[in-house]
Design an enzyme around this catalytic site. Structure first.
Site, PDB file in Angstrom:
ATOM      1  N   LYS A  91      41.619  29.338  32.091  1.00  0.00           N
ATOM      2  CA  LYS A  91      40.586  30.187  31.449  1.00  0.00           C
ATOM      3  C   LYS A  91      39.714  30.482  32.882  1.00  0.00           C
ATOM      4  O   LYS A  91      39.308  31.588  33.089  1.00  0.00           O
ATOM      5  CB  LYS A  91      40.093  30.163  30.396  1.00  0.00           C
ATOM      6  CG  LYS A  91      39.049  31.110  29.902  1.00  0.00           C
ATOM      7  CD  LYS A  91      39.392  32.319  29.756  1.00  0.00           C
ATOM      8  CE  LYS A  91      38.615  33.313  29.173  1.00  0.00           C
ATOM      9  NZ  LYS A  91      37.308  33.506  29.589  1.00  0.00           N
ATOM     10  N   ASN A 134      39.198  34.027  34.943  1.00  0.00           N
ATOM     11  CA  ASN A 134      38.073  34.553  35.231  1.00  0.00           C
ATOM     12  C   ASN A 134      37.732  34.816  36.528  1.00  0.00           C
ATOM     13  O   ASN A 134      37.103  35.823  36.958  1.00  0.00           O
ATOM     14  CB  ASN A 134      36.817  33.887  34.345  1.00  0.00           C
ATOM     15  CG  ASN A 134      36.679  34.219  32.815  1.00  0.00           C
ATOM     16  OD1 ASN A 134      37.928  34.354  32.206  1.00  0.00           O
ATOM     17  ND2 ASN A 134      35.698  34.137  32.139  1.00  0.00           N
TER      18      ASN A 134
END
Length: 468
Positions: A184, A188
């Site tokens: 994750k 990002n």
């Protein structure tokens, strides 16, 4: 009636996920540190929604869960996660599952998984992307922890996740301990780069080519129908349509040009430094946000250092070059992110499936794009490739894009338009294809001032020279 799962944290994301889970037929206990927040949720968004079980204390929340208990934490990353897990521990039994669905730093997740595991509690770190709408309608989820725990959660997670165009769930098992939150984090970081690249292309259209906002909107709308099609390109086209009701100007023209950030792009950049992996386009996107915040200094410098951009004589050729450049730079940004994932997998012993990661990013998340189908295909064909740029899928694309990419890079410099991400991407590409680089001189300098030694091209061994 016992709840299958509990969601603790009734912020926007927690509320939306609770509604999503309940909408798929599961009983969901909901709770918040402040009982009035839970009450307001039930009276407003949760009104007349079956499957929601309100709880107004942590004790009542845990008691409402069937065993083994499944607790999904949707709270602010950082110390709050430790505080809540410390409060939960006396109320839980061995075998219960605690899922951290926030934007936690992967090292914290690894620490928590080990600490709670010693007490028999299964801690599961799960990256979630998609914002409020994604949480409600189906996010992309990146779960990490013990595989057996994932199997117990798989039916639920697959049900509530986004679905790609082929119907497959945008959720898959990522790997052990902090792998989910690491992926994750890299997602990002790529998102930061993607956004910055789009903004730089918009800046070139407006500031160098003299496009109106309406003309830019038509370009992005057209790009979204082609290979650049993505969520971020799509919303850019939608944003540029909106007028400010107070001034009648395009809303984008009255928004202050200082960007915010929450830190995950910085984490990706520092992880690149820590792992010794070059992620310059991601890092430049972070630095661009930092520079954007220096509004007063930029305004003063703009008066001090003037420059007149040369005119664009062929708009069609300019746009064709810009599209090629943006696509090539996006490939480089993804290549950097996946190179970092490969280094982390080696460092932490994770068995990451890069094709599967690309496939789950096709829906629900912020970076969802047509490009991800090709990235998945590249990894499926060459799972051990050193870098995406060198694969059979992307090598010919980058080779073809070079001329247009270099014209765009030259234009940005000649016109004085700030394009740090676009320029870093082509520099990354050029350095990566340089057989002999000036690091030979660098090593000589290091040996000169610090006796750090060097290796030779023509024979094995480590050498030191008395330069004076």
């Amino acid at each position: 009636m016992s709840a299958y799962i509990g969601v603790y944290g009734m912020g926007v994301m927690g509320q939306s996920l609770a509604l999503n889970i309940a909408g798929h037929g599961y009983q969901v206990a909901v709770c918040n540190l402040e009982p009035e927040v839970t009450r307001a949720f039930l009276e407003n968004r949760g009104a007349d929604r079956p499957g929601l079980i309100p709880c107004y204390s942590l004790e009542a929340f845990v008691q409402a869960l069937e065993r083994p208990r499944r607790v999904l934490l949707m709270i602010t990353a950082g110390p709050a996660v430790d505080q809540v897990t410390d409060q939960l521990l006396p109320l839980l039994d061995p075998g219960d599952i605690v899922i951290d669905g926030g934007n936690s730093f992967y090292a914290d997740t690894r620490r928590r998984e080990k600490a709670l595991g010693a007490k028999g509690i299964r801690f599961f770190g799960m990256g979630i992307s998609g914002g409020e709408r994604g949480a409600l309608e189906g996010p992309c989820m990146m779960p990490g922890g013990h595989r057996e725990t994932y199997r117990e959660l798989e039916a639920l997670l697959s049900a509530i996740s986004a679905k790609a165009e082929d119907g497959s769930p945008c959720c898959t098992y990522i790997g052990e301990d902090g792998a989910g939150h690491y992926v994750k984090m890299v997602h990002n970081g790529i998102e930061y780069a993607d956004i910055q690249l789009i903004c730089e292309c918009y800046g070139l259209m407006r500031q160098v080519a003299g496009f109106t906002v309406q003309e830019c909107q038509a370009v992005f709308e057209g790009w979204n129908r082609g290979r650049l099609g993505s969520y971020l390109i799509e919303i850019t086209g939608k944003i540029l349509k909106v007028q400010d009701p107070d001034t009648g100007k395009p809303l984008v023209d009255v928004i202050l040009d200082t960007a915010g950030q929450k830190g995950t792009g910085m984490w990706t950049s520092t992880e690149g430094l820590s792992m010794g992996v070059a992620v310059p386009t991601i890092a430049q996107a972070v630095f661009a946000r930092c520079l954007s915040a220096q509004k007063e200094e930029r305004v003063a410098a703009s008066r001090r250092f003037s420059w007149e951009a040369p005119p664009i004589r062929d708009r069609a050729a300019f746009l064709q070059d810009l599209e090629e450049s943006l696509y090539a730079a996006k490939i480089c940004a993804y290549a950097q992110g996946f190179s970092l994932l490969r280094a982390a997998a080696k460092e932490f012993g994770w068995n990451l499936d890069y094709a599967s990661i690309a496939l789950i990013w096709r829906g629900g998340c912020i970076i969802r794009a047509r490009l991800l189908d090709d990235i998945a295909a590249a990894f499926q064909a060459e799972p051990d490739c050193a870098n995406l740029m060198g694969t059979a899928v992307f090598g010919p694309v980058l080779q073809k894009a070079q001329a247009a990419w270099r014209r765009t890079a030259a234009l940005s410099v000649q016109s004085g338009a700030a394009c740090p991400a676009l320029l870093s991407a082509i520099s990354y590409f050029d350095f990566s294809r340089t057989a002999d680089c000036p690091a030979s001189l660098l090593q000589a300098q290091r040996d000169f001032f610090g006796a750090h030694c060097y290796r030779r091209k023509d024979r094995e061994g480590v050498f030191h020279t008395q330069w004076e």
